[in-house]
Write an enzyme that holds these catalytic residues in place. Structure first.
Site: not given
Length: 126
Positions: A1-2
């Site tokens: 989940m950058p």
């Protein structure tokens, strides 16, 4: 989940900016195994008066094409994954849109999974 925040000098065409998005997404997919469609990125453009950098700090010859990339990720990535990510980002941005490796400045910030809410006020990963 950058979550990515990209900063650069104003004046690059839309195709250049889109190539940055595409190259960064590909690098994250390859180096961090980011899932398909996990794309949360912004680009902020700055005029010359609001964009400063050390032109030769640590022996790296930077130019006005410098791009700052700040990536916030879960605190689960290994040092080897981060090194691979840095390398792949520089390679892919070199290919498209043609940014020199000296002008690729990357910073990774790690956050615990419980510190994220992706919508609806829910801590999806806690």
């Amino acid at each position: 989940m950058p979550l990515l925040h990209i900063s650069l000098r104003a004046g690059k065409p839309e195709a250049y900016r889109q190539a940055i998005f595409d190259s960064l997404y590909r690098a994250m997919r390859e180096a961090l195994n980011v899932p398909e469609d996990d794309q949360f990125m912004t680009i902020t453009e700055h005029d010359a008066a609001n964009f400063r950098y050390g032109a030769s700090y640590l022996g790296v010859a930077r130019s006005d094409d410098l791009v700052f990339i700040q990536i916030t990720v879960f605190d689960t990535r290994t040092v080897d994954q981060k090194k691979a990510l840095f390398r792949r980002i520089a390679e892919l941005l070199g290919d498209s849109p043609g940014i020199r490796p000296e002008d690729v400045f990357v910073n990774v910030i790690e956050a615990a999974k419980e510190n994220w809410s992706l919508g609806h006020g829910i801590a999806q990963f806690a």
